[in-house]
Design a protein around this motif. Structure first.
Motif, PDB file in Angstrom:
ATOM      1  N   GLU A  24       0.813  -1.199   0.000  1.00  0.00           N
ATOM      2  CA  GLU A  24       0.000   0.000   0.000  1.00  0.00           C
ATOM      3  C   GLU A  24       0.859   1.267   0.000  1.00  0.00           C
ATOM      4  O   GLU A  24       0.418   2.331  -0.412  1.00  0.00           O
ATOM      5  CB  GLU A  24      -0.941  -0.025   1.195  1.00  0.00           C
ATOM      6  CG  GLU A  24      -1.995  -1.118   1.047  1.00  0.00           C
ATOM      7  CD  GLU A  24      -2.970  -1.144   2.201  1.00  0.00           C
ATOM      8  OE1 GLU A  24      -2.790  -0.347   3.139  1.00  0.00           O
ATOM      9  OE2 GLU A  24      -3.906  -1.945   2.153  1.00  0.00           O
ATOM     10  N   ARG A 339      -2.260 -12.251   5.791  1.00  0.00           N
ATOM     11  CA  ARG A 339      -2.569 -10.906   5.315  1.00  0.00           C
ATOM     12  C   ARG A 339      -3.571 -10.960   4.172  1.00  0.00           C
ATOM     13  O   ARG A 339      -4.513 -10.166   4.110  1.00  0.00           O
ATOM     14  CB  ARG A 339      -1.296 -10.215   4.841  1.00  0.00           C
ATOM     15  CG  ARG A 339      -1.512  -8.784   4.392  1.00  0.00           C
ATOM     16  CD  ARG A 339      -0.657  -8.424   3.196  1.00  0.00           C
ATOM     17  NE  ARG A 339      -0.798  -7.030   2.862  1.00  0.00           N
ATOM     18  CZ  ARG A 339      -1.699  -6.554   2.002  1.00  0.00           C
ATOM     19  NH1 ARG A 339      -2.548  -7.371   1.380  1.00  0.00           N
ATOM     20  NH2 ARG A 339      -1.768  -5.258   1.746  1.00  0.00           N
ATOM     21  N   GLN A 442      -8.558  -5.430   9.354  1.00  0.00           N
ATOM     22  CA  GLN A 442      -7.725  -4.298   8.936  1.00  0.00           C
ATOM     23  C   GLN A 442      -6.462  -4.208   9.789  1.00  0.00           C
ATOM     24  O   GLN A 442      -5.361  -3.970   9.275  1.00  0.00           O
ATOM     25  CB  GLN A 442      -8.531  -3.004   9.035  1.00  0.00           C
ATOM     26  CG  GLN A 442      -9.618  -2.879   7.974  1.00  0.00           C
ATOM     27  CD  GLN A 442     -10.554  -1.715   8.212  1.00  0.00           C
ATOM     28  OE1 GLN A 442     -10.664  -1.202   9.338  1.00  0.00           O
ATOM     29  NE2 GLN A 442     -11.255  -1.295   7.172  1.00  0.00           N
ATOM     30  N   GLU A 443      -6.613  -4.420  11.102  1.00  0.00           N
ATOM     31  CA  GLU A 443      -5.453  -4.379  11.997  1.00  0.00           C
ATOM     32  C   GLU A 443      -4.507  -5.537  11.697  1.00  0.00           C
ATOM     33  O   GLU A 443      -3.281  -5.378  11.680  1.00  0.00           O
ATOM     34  CB  GLU A 443      -5.920  -4.441  13.448  1.00  0.00           C
ATOM     35  CG  GLU A 443      -4.805  -4.394  14.476  1.00  0.00           C
ATOM     36  CD  GLU A 443      -4.049  -3.078  14.494  1.00  0.00           C
ATOM     37  OE1 GLU A 443      -2.867  -3.076  14.887  1.00  0.00           O
ATOM     38  OE2 GLU A 443      -4.646  -2.043  14.110  1.00  0.00           O
ATOM     39  N   LYS A 445      -4.141  -7.156   8.867  1.00  0.00           N
ATOM     40  CA  LYS A 445      -3.508  -6.896   7.570  1.00  0.00           C
ATOM     41  C   LYS A 445      -2.303  -5.959   7.725  1.00  0.00           C
ATOM     42  O   LYS A 445      -1.204  -6.230   7.218  1.00  0.00           O
ATOM     43  CB  LYS A 445      -4.560  -6.285   6.640  1.00  0.00           C
ATOM     44  CG  LYS A 445      -4.105  -5.851   5.274  1.00  0.00           C
ATOM     45  CD  LYS A 445      -5.293  -5.252   4.530  1.00  0.00           C
ATOM     46  CE  LYS A 445      -4.868  -4.505   3.290  1.00  0.00           C
ATOM     47  NZ  LYS A 445      -6.006  -3.832   2.633  1.00  0.00           N
ATOM     48  N   ALA A 446      -2.493  -4.847   8.465  1.00  0.00           N
ATOM     49  CA  ALA A 446      -1.412  -3.888   8.669  1.00  0.00           C
ATOM     50  C   ALA A 446      -0.271  -4.496   9.483  1.00  0.00           C
ATOM     51  O   ALA A 446       0.908  -4.260   9.196  1.00  0.00           O
ATOM     52  CB  ALA A 446      -1.955  -2.638   9.368  1.00  0.00           C
ATOM     53  N   ASP A 449       1.883  -6.803   7.410  1.00  0.00           N
ATOM     54  CA  ASP A 449       2.779  -6.024   6.554  1.00  0.00           C
ATOM     55  C   ASP A 449       4.033  -5.608   7.313  1.00  0.00           C
ATOM     56  O   ASP A 449       5.158  -5.719   6.815  1.00  0.00           O
ATOM     57  CB  ASP A 449       2.057  -4.786   6.018  1.00  0.00           C
ATOM     58  CG  ASP A 449       1.161  -5.086   4.828  1.00  0.00           C
ATOM     59  OD1 ASP A 449       1.407  -6.098   4.147  1.00  0.00           O
ATOM     60  OD2 ASP A 449       0.222  -4.309   4.582  1.00  0.00           O
TER      61      ASP A 449
END
Length: 617
Positions: A24, A339, A442-443, A445-446, A449
């Protein structure tokens, strides 16, 4: 050259969304890049130069080799991803059952005959959309092609790009990026001095040296993605119509069986002369070469680095020659898998309910057991009657990040919290509380990363590999494994054991040696590894890489190391003759017969043979 016509109205910008930067942080709109022909790629990466013509590949053989095209065209299943949909009889029948309509209503093609040309199997008749096809049917076919044939590329005999083809399936540029702009430049050894960011942003080459980006790209099909255009997501109704179940995905195991057409960095560094620009300093002659016409004059001074490793700072540790390559891929790809799964939830359209495919299949589709082979089955920790998240996606990441990465980083605490919240969201109400589930995804996924980027730069040496292996072999770290989670553990165990045994990542038998090659190294058979491989029958173990590789890949078979039974079905239907559907019956039988207690018993036997103390959870 047989010409195939494809009238798919999709812009180059949309194609870049499919195959461009996956992180991203690189989400800014890229410049427009253009596709070249796979035949052009094959021209260098397959065939020897024509006598009397300049060999543009000559300066790169210390780093790359010509066999990529041969392996892809003759060994790799990706080459046949479109043909798998269109071959007559069972393949075509299944495709049309999944679609719900005859594919000939949308595509004009002739599947009955295939012709062979010297290098590539080709469809006999061009493919094109039928005039007047229904838009909703076109959209559904495009969703299939998003994984099976993502790129409409020009054919070799068409310099003006008026004719394109999809028949190469998952071809070079689907993964490496549209190639017209870097086609000449990347053949020069000085290309290694161009920073990875400049290669992506100014030439369109995807940074597959970066293990995180590489794994994320693979996951976008093998797990799915709803941010590509069209989305790559197998809906539950497709499964119900016969789409084969997507298997759990462990990158290192899949690439081993692909087989890999690349050379790992450890092998390149082990060559007697290493490779040009591995280390050292950028010279004025190098700058002059990069200023040449092949590089298109788009580079600035800060786009260049002193050497190869400085040009790829996010892809390697400080001592890459000491890294266990497979072990690093196991750790990083496990985070990429989770992820990818979290992204399927976090990026799902807010106005649509989650699809049944977002949930754990085994929570509904499981055997009702009394005695065979025991009454024990997977105990899920959620609320009864409320399908949880896909269990297998969480089997490896926490163990990998905690073993290979830095001790107790803050991201691990975030990781644990996000997993807990995701499970709570799935259990809060039937089919999940969408708000809780989305925020947790969302948390997650981040956090994946951040952990993945950290692991890419961390040393993954023997100590890290053995630490991860000790955790994988301890059932206390995960006593809720289902079949798919067990496969993840088993695949990872086999790959790390290959690193421990010193078995080369690349199968040397599939490539002709180059003059700069170091002889294939012998395996490193320690007393512990020999004890494991000999098994209870004290079998003789040959000091041969092929023999040791195959022996390791059978350590979960029953009888131990035999070929009579493969309870986890770890060998994939790799190559171009076997198919997923052809092995579907035995795969489903393996899922039905899986017993977690027997699997845990096997883990204990492996751990004891290796003399590994149980690692703490």
């Amino acid at each position: 050259m047989i010409r195939s016509v494809w009238s798919l109205a999709i812009s180059i910008t949309s194609l870049l969304l499919v195959q461009g930067a996956t992180r991203e942080s690189r989400a800014q709109a890229p410049p427009t890049f253009h596709a070249t022909s796979t035949d052009n790629c094959i021209g260098c990466h397959f065939r020897d130069p024509i006598p009397g013509q300049r060999d543009s590949f000559a300066g790169s053989k210390d780093f790359c080799r010509r066999q990529q095209g041969s392996l892809w065209s003759h060994e790799d299943k990706h080459r046949q991803s479109l043909l798998l949909l269109l071959r007559p009889a069972k393949n075509l029948e299944l495709t049309e059952r999944i679609l719900g309509f005859p594919i000939a209503d949308v595509l004009d093609f002739e599947p009955a005959e295939l012709t062979a040309v010297p290098d590539l199997e080709r469809l006999k008749k061009p493919i094109s959309f039928r005039p007047g096809a229904k838009q909703e049917q076109i959209t559904k076919v495009q969703q299939c092609l998003s994984c099976h044939a993502p790129l409409a590329e020009p054919i070799d005999a068409n310099p003006l790009q008026k004719l394109t083809t999809l028949e190469f399936g998952v071809s070079c540029q689907v993964c490496h990026g549209l190639g017209r702009e870097y086609e000449l430049a990347h053949a020069r050894s000085t290309w290694r001095l161009v920073k990875a960011s400049a290669k992506e942003q100014k030439y369109g080459m995807t940074d597959l040296r970066d293990p995180v980006e590489r794994a994320n790209l693979c996951v976008s099909c093998h797990v799915g993605s709803v941010t590509t255009t069209p989305p790559r997501f197998v809906r539950h109704e497709w499964y119900a119509n016969g789409h084969p179940p997507l298997p759990s995905f462990e990158f290192s195991s899949f690439s081993t069986q692909e087989p890999p057409h690349w050379r790992p960095i450890q092998e390149k560094l082990a060559q007697p002369a290493g490779f040009n620009y591995a280390r050292g300093s950028l010279t004025m002659d190098d700058r002059a070469a990069i200023a040449g016409s092949d590089f298109r004059g788009v580079l600035q001074a800060d786009d260049l680095a002193e050497n190869y490793f400085a040009a790829n700072p996010g892809s390697y540790s400080t001592s890459p020659e000491q890294d266990w390559g497979r072990t690093k891929d196991v750790a990083i790809s496990s985070l990429a898998v989770l992820r990818g799964y979290a992204a399927l939830i976090a990026d799902w359209p807010a106005n649509e309910p989650l699809d049944f495919s977002h949930f754990d299949c085994g929570s509904c589709h499981h055997e009702l057991r009394s005695e065979f082979p025991s009454s024990f089955r997977v105990r899920r920790t959620g609320v009864v009657g409320r399908p949880p998240a896909a269990l297998w996606t969480t089997a490896l990441p926490r163990l990998a990040a905690g073993s290979v990465g830095p001790a107790n980083p803050p991201e691990l605490a975030k990781f644990d919290t996000a997993i807990m919240q995701l499970n709570q969201g799935y259990s809060a109400r039937p089919f999940g509380d969408r708000t809780i589930v989305t925020e947790a995804a969302q948390e997650l996924k981040a956090t994946c990363d951040l952990l993945g980027a950290s692991l890419a730069r961390m040393p993954t040496d023997a100590a890290a590999g053995k630490a991860l292996l000790a955790k994988l072999l301890n059932p206390a770290n995960d006593d809720h494994r289902d079949y798919h989670a067990a496969r993840q553990i088993a695949w990872a165990t086999c790959e790390i054991l290959k690193d421990a045994a010193g078995v080369p990542e690349r199968n040397f038998a599939l490539a002709e040696p180059e003059e700069n090659d170091k002889p294939e190294p012998a395996p490193k058979l320690t007393p512990e590894i020999l004890k494991l491989l000999r098994g209870p029958g004290n079998a003789q173990i040959a000091a041969d890489n092929k023999f040791v590789r195959e022996r390791i890949e059978r350590i979960f078979n029953e009888p131990i190391y035999g070929t009579e039974s493969n309870p986890l079905h770890l060998k994939l239907p790799a190559g171009q003759t076997e198919t997923v559907t052809g092995h579907l019956a035995e795969s489903l039988a393996a899922i039905a017969a899986f017993d977690p207690q027997l699997f845990n018993k096997r883990l204990k036997e492996i751990r004891e043979a290796l003399g590994i103390e149980p690692a703490k959870p």
